[in-house]
Design a protein around this motif. Structure first.
Motif, PDB file in Angstrom:
ATOM      1  N   SER A  97       1.164  -0.965   0.200  1.00 15.44           N
ATOM      2  CA  SER A  97       0.070   0.084  -0.393  1.00 15.44           C
ATOM      3  C   SER A  97       1.112   1.000  -0.189  1.00 15.44           C
ATOM      4  N   ALA A  98       2.061   1.370  -0.306  1.00 16.67           N
ATOM      5  CA  ALA A  98       2.532   1.860   0.078  1.00 16.67           C
ATOM      6  C   ALA A  98       3.720   2.986  -2.283  1.00 16.67           C
ATOM      7  N   ASP A  99       3.289   4.629  -1.421  1.00 17.13           N
ATOM      8  CA  ASP A  99       4.289   5.264  -2.241  1.00 17.13           C
ATOM      9  C   ASP A  99       5.464   4.322  -3.012  1.00 17.13           C
ATOM     10  N   ILE A 100       6.152   4.944  -1.237  1.00 19.36           N
ATOM     11  CA  ILE A 100       7.008   4.727  -1.361  1.00 19.36           C
ATOM     12  C   ILE A 100       8.095   3.572   0.007  1.00 19.36           C
ATOM     13  N   VAL A 101       8.671   2.343  -0.840  1.00 12.13           N
ATOM     14  CA  VAL A 101       9.228   1.850   0.677  1.00 12.13           C
ATOM     15  C   VAL A 101      10.681   1.370   0.673  1.00 12.13           C
ATOM     16  N   VAL A 102      10.820   1.292   1.588  1.00  8.78           N
ATOM     17  CA  VAL A 102      12.427   1.673   1.927  1.00  8.78           C
ATOM     18  C   VAL A 102      12.246   0.494   2.907  1.00  8.78           C
ATOM     19  N   SER A 103      13.491  -0.487   2.624  1.00  5.87           N
ATOM     20  CA  SER A 103      13.761  -1.846   3.552  1.00  5.87           C
ATOM     21  C   SER A 103      15.651  -1.704   3.845  1.00  5.87           C
ATOM     22  N   ALA A 104      15.358  -2.302   5.539  1.00  6.49           N
ATOM     23  CA  ALA A 104      16.707  -2.209   6.015  1.00  6.49           C
ATOM     24  C   ALA A 104      16.568  -3.561   6.461  1.00  6.49           C
ATOM     25  N   VAL A 105      16.502  -4.785   6.399  1.00  6.66           N
ATOM     26  CA  VAL A 105      16.162  -5.826   7.334  1.00  6.66           C
ATOM     27  C   VAL A 105      17.809  -6.592   7.716  1.00  6.66           C
ATOM     28  N   GLY A 106      18.185  -6.069   6.404  1.00  7.72           N
ATOM     29  CA  GLY A 106      19.410  -7.447   6.693  1.00  7.72           C
ATOM     30  C   GLY A 106      19.254  -8.958   6.122  1.00  7.72           C
ATOM     31  N   ILE A 107      18.689  -8.888   5.301  1.00  5.16           N
ATOM     32  CA  ILE A 107      17.900 -10.296   4.676  1.00  5.16           C
ATOM     33  C   ILE A 107      17.902 -10.562   3.724  1.00  5.16           C
ATOM     34  N   ALA A 108      19.106 -10.773   2.433  1.00  6.71           N
ATOM     35  CA  ALA A 108      18.662 -11.455   1.327  1.00  6.71           C
ATOM     36  C   ALA A 108      17.291 -11.356   0.332  1.00  6.71           C
ATOM     37  N   ARG A 109      17.149 -10.659  -0.954  1.00 10.57           N
ATOM     38  CA  ARG A 109      15.483 -11.621  -1.651  1.00 10.57           C
ATOM     39  C   ARG A 109      14.711 -10.928  -0.499  1.00 10.57           C
ATOM     40  N   PHE A 110      13.644 -10.483   0.502  1.00 12.92           N
ATOM     41  CA  PHE A 110      13.237 -10.009   1.213  1.00 12.92           C
ATOM     42  C   PHE A 110      11.923  -9.207   0.685  1.00 12.92           C
ATOM     43  N   ILE A 111      12.570  -8.758   0.100  1.00 11.58           N
ATOM     44  CA  ILE A 111      11.459  -8.042  -0.269  1.00 11.58           C
ATOM     45  C   ILE A 111      11.057  -8.177  -2.031  1.00 11.58           C
ATOM     46  N   LYS A 112       9.776  -8.895  -2.141  1.00 12.62           N
ATOM     47  CA  LYS A 112       9.479  -9.791  -3.117  1.00 12.62           C
ATOM     48  C   LYS A 112       8.757  -8.453  -4.434  1.00 12.62           C
ATOM     49  N   ARG A 113       8.695  -9.034  -5.911  1.00 10.95           N
ATOM     50  CA  ARG A 113       7.688  -8.293  -6.632  1.00 10.95           C
ATOM     51  C   ARG A 113       6.399  -8.334  -6.304  1.00 10.95           C
ATOM     52  N   ASP A 114       5.686  -9.147  -5.710  1.00  8.28           N
ATOM     53  CA  ASP A 114       4.414  -9.454  -5.247  1.00  8.28           C
ATOM     54  C   ASP A 114       4.212  -8.064  -3.724  1.00  8.28           C
ATOM     55  N   MET A 115       5.525  -7.622  -3.358  1.00  9.12           N
ATOM     56  CA  MET A 115       5.074  -6.601  -2.391  1.00  9.12           C
ATOM     57  C   MET A 115       5.061  -5.415  -2.512  1.00  9.12           C
ATOM     58  N   ILE A 116       5.232  -5.183  -3.446  1.00  7.17           N
ATOM     59  CA  ILE A 116       5.468  -3.735  -4.303  1.00  7.17           C
ATOM     60  C   ILE A 116       4.186  -3.574  -5.058  1.00  7.17           C
ATOM     61  N   SER A 117       3.990  -2.195  -5.105  1.00  8.80           N
ATOM     62  CA  SER A 117       2.528  -1.965  -5.455  1.00  8.80           C
ATOM     63  C   SER A 117       3.260  -1.195  -7.402  1.00  8.80           C
ATOM     64  N   PRO A 118       2.773  -1.463  -8.403  1.00  5.93           N
ATOM     65  CA  PRO A 118       3.319  -1.088  -9.489  1.00  5.93           C
ATOM     66  C   PRO A 118       3.416   0.734  -9.341  1.00  5.93           C
ATOM     67  N   GLY A 119       4.825   0.573 -10.127  1.00  5.70           N
ATOM     68  CA  GLY A 119       4.882   2.220  -9.470  1.00  5.70           C
ATOM     69  C   GLY A 119       5.730   2.625  -8.593  1.00  5.70           C
ATOM     70  N   ALA A 120       5.790   1.963  -7.429  1.00  3.41           N
ATOM     71  CA  ALA A 120       6.261   3.115  -6.527  1.00  3.41           C
ATOM     72  C   ALA A 120       7.610   2.750  -6.594  1.00  3.41           C
ATOM     73  N   VAL A 121       8.295   3.395  -5.293  1.00  4.25           N
ATOM     74  CA  VAL A 121       9.413   3.684  -5.738  1.00  4.25           C
ATOM     75  C   VAL A 121       9.951   3.114  -4.572  1.00  4.25           C
ATOM     76  N   VAL A 122      11.546   2.107  -4.610  1.00  3.97           N
ATOM     77  CA  VAL A 122      11.572   1.239  -3.553  1.00  3.97           C
ATOM     78  C   VAL A 122      13.408   1.943  -3.372  1.00  3.97           C
ATOM     79  N   ILE A 123      13.650   1.820  -2.410  1.00  2.00           N
ATOM     80  CA  ILE A 123      14.777   2.507  -1.653  1.00  2.00           C
ATOM     81  C   ILE A 123      15.724   0.781  -1.001  1.00  2.00           C
ATOM     82  N   ASP A 124      16.526   0.348  -1.582  1.00  2.00           N
ATOM     83  CA  ASP A 124      16.980  -0.914  -0.427  1.00  2.00           C
ATOM     84  C   ASP A 124      18.394  -0.652   0.226  1.00  2.00           C
ATOM     85  N   VAL A 125      18.066  -0.578   1.506  1.00  2.00           N
ATOM     86  CA  VAL A 125      19.550  -0.199   2.564  1.00  2.00           C
ATOM     87  C   VAL A 125      20.015  -2.045   2.901  1.00  2.00           C
TER      88      VAL A 125
END
Ligand SMILES: NC(=O)c1ccc[n+]([C@@H]2O[C@H](COP(=O)([O-])OP(=O)(O)OC[C@H]3O[C@@H](n4cnc5c(N)ncnc54)[C@H](OP(=O)(O)O)[C@@H]3O)[C@@H](O)[C@H]2O)c1
Length: 276
Positions: free
Chosen positions: A192-220
């Motif tokens: 449901s987010a326009d911008i997603v920031v991931s700072a978890v420390g697990i490889a491939r934690f954020i998958k395609r079905d977790m991101i809405s089309p057009g969202a901005v994704v920042i991978d920390v």
């Protein structure tokens, strides 16, 4: 759009080089304070040392040793050191006690109580550079958080929590959700987010079905899989749906390092003027 961190960092280094040129040589050191750094910290420390060499700033590694708090107090008093980065996590030392002992003026990562408090009051002196790097990337690429829904995954004092505060500031005006290891259904919150920031420390934690089309994704995230550096985001898949995404490597990390050196110069200036 690929949110290339290198262009952002180059503009920061441009300012840094100019200041260093104006100051001349013989700069005090920047200390990396550590004990048993893991692979991601080792790689991070190596890149900081290399960058220090390029800029003409000596970067020293200091082991926490058996009396880490005394060691930090010694560094506080040492005029040949302008700033310290405490490599988180310290495995064998009481990290809280170390951060309490560290002089906020030498706290390049903005993790002391004093500096974190500054962010809450909208007048930060040092914000943690990784959180700041995310803000710099958004700003550089003209992505305005105002009124946007932003989901951050991770609530550490280095990334998630300070970033949430920076995004919540009046004038920045993001609407922030912060997830952590006890959060339920993280996918619905990232989706449901326009911008997603991931700072978890697990490889491939954020998958395609977790991101809405057009969202901005920042991978920390900085993770090593089969000796290869990867982020938290399944880049190949997520980049098909996101409108903009940071790569790993070459995204948040390089901007964070540049900001660390920017903080070092800020710290040096404040120490010389003895401003508290
Ligand atoms: N690019 C850079 O410049 C830079 C700088 C610093 C760190 N990093 C990288 O960023 C990542 C995070 O760093 P950090 O220092 O913030 O790490 P951290 O202190 O270990 O925090 C990780 C956060 O992720 C949460 N988490 C862990 N497993 C989870 C799960 N299964 N579901 C949801 N949340 C989960 C944790 O939740 P709990 O709080 O509940 O434990 C915690 O809040 C690491 O890969 C690190 O190497 C990169």
């Amino acid at each position: 759009m690929i949110l290339d961190g290198k262009s952002v960092s180059e503009s920061i280094y441009g300012d840094i080089r100019k200041t260093i040129e104006e100051r001349g040589p013989s700069l005090p050191s920047l200390v990396l304070f550590c004990d048993e750094p893991d692979s991601s910290n080792r790689s991070y420390m190596k890149s900081i040392v290399k960058q220090g060499e390029r800029l003409g700033i000596s970067v020293l590694t200091v082991e926490a040793g058996s009396s880490p708090v005394d060691e930090i107090k010694r560094i506080n008093e040492d005029p040949s050191v302008a700033g310290v980065m405490v490599m988180h996590p310290l495995k064998n030392a009481d990290e809280k006690a170390v951060m309490l002992a560290l002089d906020p003026l030498k706290d390049l990562e903005g993790r002391t109580v004093y500096n974190l408090g500054g962010i809450v009051n909208d007048e930060e002196f040092f914000a943690p550079p990784t959180a700041e790097a995310v803000m710099e990337i958004l700003d550089y690429y003209g992505i305005d958080p105002k009124g946007r829904d932003i989901t951050i995954v991770g609530r550490s004092n280095t990334v998630g929590k300070p970033l949430a505060l920076l995004l919540l500031k009046k004038g920045v005006d993001g609407t922030v959700t912060v997830c952590h290891s006890r959060s339920r259904d993280i996918g619905s919150k990232t989706l449901s987010a326009d911008i997603v920031v991931s700072a978890v420390g697990i490889a491939r934690f954020i998958k395609r079905d977790m991101i809405s089309p057009g969202a901005v994704v920042i991978d920390v995230g900085i993770n090593f899989v089969d000796g290869k550096l990867v982020g938290d985001v399944d880049y190949d898949e997520v980049s098909r749906v996101a409108s903009a995404i940071t790569p790993v490597p070459g995204g948040v990390g390089v901007v964070t390092t540049a900001l660390l050196f920017k903080h070092y110069l800020k710290s040096l200036e404040r120490l010389e003027q003895n401003i508290r």
